[in-house]
Write an enzyme that holds these catalytic residues in place. Structure first.
Site, short mmCIF file in Angstrom:
data_model
loop_
_atom_site.label_atom_id
_atom_site.label_comp_id
_atom_site.label_asym_id
_atom_site.label_seq_id
_atom_site.Cartn_x
_atom_site.Cartn_y
_atom_site.Cartn_z
N ARG A 158 -17.96 7.05 14.88
CA ARG A 158 -17.34 7.66 15.51
C ARG A 158 -16.06 7.89 15.05
O ARG A 158 -16.10 9.20 15.44
CB ARG A 158 -17.81 6.21 16.83
CG ARG A 158 -18.78 6.49 17.85
CD ARG A 158 -18.78 5.62 18.56
NE ARG A 158 -18.65 4.81 18.49
CZ ARG A 158 -18.92 3.46 18.96
NH1 ARG A 158 -19.04 3.31 20.62
NH2 ARG A 158 -19.08 2.40 18.07
N THR B 255 -18.70 -4.97 12.95
CA THR B 255 -18.24 -3.36 13.21
C THR B 255 -19.35 -2.80 11.78
O THR B 255 -19.43 -3.24 10.17
CB THR B 255 -17.87 -2.58 13.47
OG1 THR B 255 -17.50 -2.23 12.71
CG2 THR B 255 -16.32 -4.24 11.67
N ASP C 192 -15.14 -0.45 11.04
CA ASP C 192 -13.47 0.04 11.84
C ASP C 192 -12.28 -0.70 11.85
O ASP C 192 -11.88 0.07 12.74
CB ASP C 192 -13.66 1.70 12.50
CG ASP C 192 -14.47 0.63 13.48
OD1 ASP C 192 -14.73 -0.44 13.69
OD2 ASP C 192 -14.86 2.09 14.53
N ARG D 231 -10.12 -3.95 32.58
CA ARG D 231 -9.96 -5.85 32.49
C ARG D 231 -11.31 -6.13 33.31
O ARG D 231 -12.31 -5.46 34.00
CB ARG D 231 -8.94 -5.68 34.08
CG ARG D 231 -7.55 -5.65 33.75
CD ARG D 231 -7.21 -6.36 31.93
NE ARG D 231 -6.95 -7.77 32.26
CZ ARG D 231 -7.03 -8.72 31.42
NH1 ARG D 231 -6.14 -8.41 30.24
NH2 ARG D 231 -7.13 -10.08 31.57
N GLY E 298 -23.56 -3.67 19.75
CA GLY E 298 -24.30 -3.16 19.32
C GLY E 298 -24.67 -4.15 18.50
O GLY E 298 -24.26 -4.79 17.27
N ASP F 265 -14.70 -4.28 18.64
CA ASP F 265 -13.89 -4.73 19.09
C ASP F 265 -13.96 -4.16 20.42
O ASP F 265 -13.29 -5.68 20.78
CB ASP F 265 -12.95 -3.47 18.34
CG ASP F 265 -13.54 -1.85 19.04
OD1 ASP F 265 -14.36 -2.17 19.48
OD2 ASP F 265 -13.19 -0.64 19.32
N ASP G 86 -19.49 -0.28 11.29
CA ASP G 86 -18.49 1.15 11.13
C ASP G 86 -18.07 1.11 10.51
O ASP G 86 -16.67 1.57 9.45
CB ASP G 86 -18.07 1.87 12.55
CG ASP G 86 -18.98 2.31 12.75
OD1 ASP G 86 -20.26 2.88 12.84
OD2 ASP G 86 -18.87 2.89 14.44
O1 F6P Z 1 -20.40 1.20 16.30
C1 F6P Z 1 -21.69 1.23 16.28
C2 F6P Z 1 -22.83 2.63 16.62
O2 F6P Z 1 -23.31 2.22 15.77
C3 F6P Z 1 -21.34 4.04 15.98
O3 F6P Z 1 -22.05 3.89 15.13
C4 F6P Z 1 -22.84 4.51 17.28
O4 F6P Z 1 -21.98 5.39 17.35
C5 F6P Z 1 -23.01 3.50 18.21
O5 F6P Z 1 -22.32 2.30 17.88
C6 F6P Z 1 -24.37 3.88 18.87
O6 F6P Z 1 -24.81 3.05 20.06
P1 F6P Z 1 -25.69 2.99 20.95
O7 F6P Z 1 -26.33 1.90 20.40
O8 F6P Z 1 -25.27 2.45 22.51
O9 F6P Z 1 -26.47 4.04 20.71
#
Ligand code: F6P
Length: 357
Positions: free
Chosen positions: A183, A137, A141, A88, A11, A115, A139
Site C-alpha cells: 500500500r 507485516t 513496511d 483511540r 491481516g 502497525d 508489506d
Molecule cells: O497490509 C497487508 C495487506 O495485505 C496489504 O498489502 C493489502 O492492501 C491489504 O492488507 C489487504 O487487506 P484485506 O485483506 O483487508 O483486503
C-alpha cells in the site's frame, strides 16, 4: 508467571502459526500455560473466546499458512484507519478486555500484528494490561524491524508468478503487467520483481510517468526483446495523480486497479498486446518459506523471553541478525519505505530495470 495469552490480529500472513508454536513451546518449557484468543482482540471480549494451546495442539502447524487462532482487521479494536491516523479504542472496550485478562489470571498477553494491532497493544499496555508485541507485516513496511515473517513468502510467490508469466509473455510477445500488494511501500514489488526478472517495477515511493514506461517497452522491442514484464505495487501512482481505489462494499475503499490502468496505457501507447494479472490475496496464502518459519519461531521464543524479563510494552524486532526487544511505541506510526536513492533501487537500475521515472 503461570499463564499467558496470545492472539493474532490484522491481516493474516504465512508464518503466524510458526510464531504461535514458538510461543507455546518456549512457554511450556517454562511450565507456563498458554491461552490462545480467537479472532484477534475480539476474543478478549466477555464471554472470552479462547482455547488452551499446548504442544500437542501446535504439532504440525508451523508449515501451515494463515493462523489457527483466526484473525480480523475489523471489530472493536481497530486502532488504525489508513496511514498516520490512529483511533483511540474506547475505554469501555479496553476495560472489558482487562476484565477477561484478570479473571483468567493472565500475566501477559502477546499480540501478533501489524502497525494497527500494535497501536491497539500499546493502548492496552497504557491501560495496565502487560503486553508484548510481535510485528507482522507482509508489506515489510514497519520501521522498527529490519524484516518480518510473511514478507519472504510473499516475495517467493511473486517471483514464481513472474516465472510463469514470463513463458506466456514471451510465447505471445506480449506485455504482462502484474499487480502486487504494497500500500505505502514497494518492498514486495521491488524484491519480487528483481527475483522474477521484471523489466519495469513501479512502486509507491517513485511516482511514474506512463510515457517513460512505454519508452522502456519500445527500447526492448528495438533491442529485439518482444515481451516485457511489468510489476506494479497496488499503491504505485503516476506523478500527477494519487493512488487508485476500488469500492469494497458498504462505503469501504481499498487500493486496487492500478495494474489494469498501467496495462491499458501501455497498450494504447505502444500498440503491444498487454494483459494484467492481479495477484491479490494469493500472496498472503499458502505455506511459509523456511526463512519465515525460522523468523516466526525466533519471534515467538523471544516474545516469551521478554515476558520472563518483565519487559512489558516491548515488541520483538529483527536487527543485524539478532532478535531484540524494542518499545512498541517505536514501532507504530513509523512506516519503512523503499529509499528511492538506496542500494536496492540502484541495483535494479543497473540491471536496466525501469521505474517509470
Ligand atoms: O497490509 C497487508 C495487506 O495485505 C496489504 O498489502 C493489502 O492492501 C491489504 O492488507 C489487504 O487487506 P484485506 O485483506 O483487508 O483486503
Amino acid at each position: 508467571m503461570q499463564r499467558i495469552g496470545v492472539l493474532t490480529s490484522g491481516g493474516d500472513c504465512p508464518g503466524l502459526n510458526a510464531v504461535i508454536r514458538g510461543v507455546v513451546r518456549a512457554a511450556t518449557n517454562r511450565h507456563w500455560e498458554v491461552l490462545g484468543f480467537h479472532d484477534g482482540f475480539e476474543g478478549l471480549l466477555p464471554p472470552a473466546n479462547y482455547e488452551v494451546l499446548d504442544v500437542k495442539r501446535c504439532a504440525g502447524i508451523m508449515q501451515l499458512g494463515g493462523t489457527i487462532l483466526g484473525t480480523t482487521n475489523r471489530g472493536h479494536f481497530v486502532a488504525k484507519v489508513g496511514e498516520g491516523s490512529v483511533a483511540r479504542i474506547p475505554d469501555e472496550i479496553i476495560d472489558r478486555a482487562k476484565v477477561t485478562v484478570q479473571q483468567l489470571g493472565i500475566g501477559a498477553l502477546i499480540a501478533i500484528g501489524g502497525d494497527g494491532s500494535l497501536s491497539t497493544a500499546l493502548q492496552m499496555q497504557e491501560a495496565g494490561i502487560p503486553m508484548i508485541g510481535v510485528p507482522k507485516t507482509i508489506d515489510n513496511d514497519l520501521e522498527a524491524t529490519a524484516t518480518s515473517f510473511g514478507f519472504d513468502s510473499a516475495v517467493a510467490f511473486v517471483s514464481e508468478a513472474l516465472d510463469r508469466l514470463h513463458t506466456t509473455a514471451s510465447s505471445h510477445k506480449r506485455v504482462m503487467v502484474i499487480e502486487v500488494m504494497g500500500r505505502h511501500a514497494g518492498w514486495i514489488a521491488l524484491y519480487g520483481g528483481l527475483a522474477g526478472g521484471a523489466d519495469v517495477i513501479l512502486i509507491p515511493e517513485i511516482p511514474f510517468d506512463y510515457e517513460k514506461i512505454a519508452e522502456a517497452v519500445r527500447k526492448r522491442e528495438a533491442d529485439g526483446v518482444l515481451s516485457t514484464l511489468v510489476v506494479v505495487a497496488e499503491g504505485a501512482h503516476p506523478h500527477d495523480r494519487g493512488e487508485l481505489y476500488r469500492k469494497a462494499g458498504s462505503g469501504e475503499y481499498k487500493l486496487g486497479g492500478i495494474g489494469e490502468q498501467v496495462a491499458a496505457e501501455i497498450a494504447a501507447r505502444t500498440g503491444k498486446e498487454t494483459r494484467c494479472c492481479v495477484l491479490g490475496h494469493l500472496q498472503r496464502g499458502g505455506n511459509p518459506t523456511t526463512l519465515d518459519r525460522i523468523l516466526g519461531t525466533r519471534f515467538g521464543v523471544h516474545a516469551v523471553d521478554l515476558i520472563a524479563e518483565g519487559r512489558f510494552g516491548e515488541m520483538v524486532s529483527y536487527q543485524n541478525y539478532q532478535v531484540l526487544g524494542v518499545p512498541i511505541s517505536h514501532a507504530v506510526h513509523k512506516l519503512k519505505r523503499v529509499p528511492s536513492d538506496g542500494q536496492m533501487v540502484a541495483t535494479a537500475r543497473a540491471m536496466a530495470v525501469s521505474f517509470g521515472d
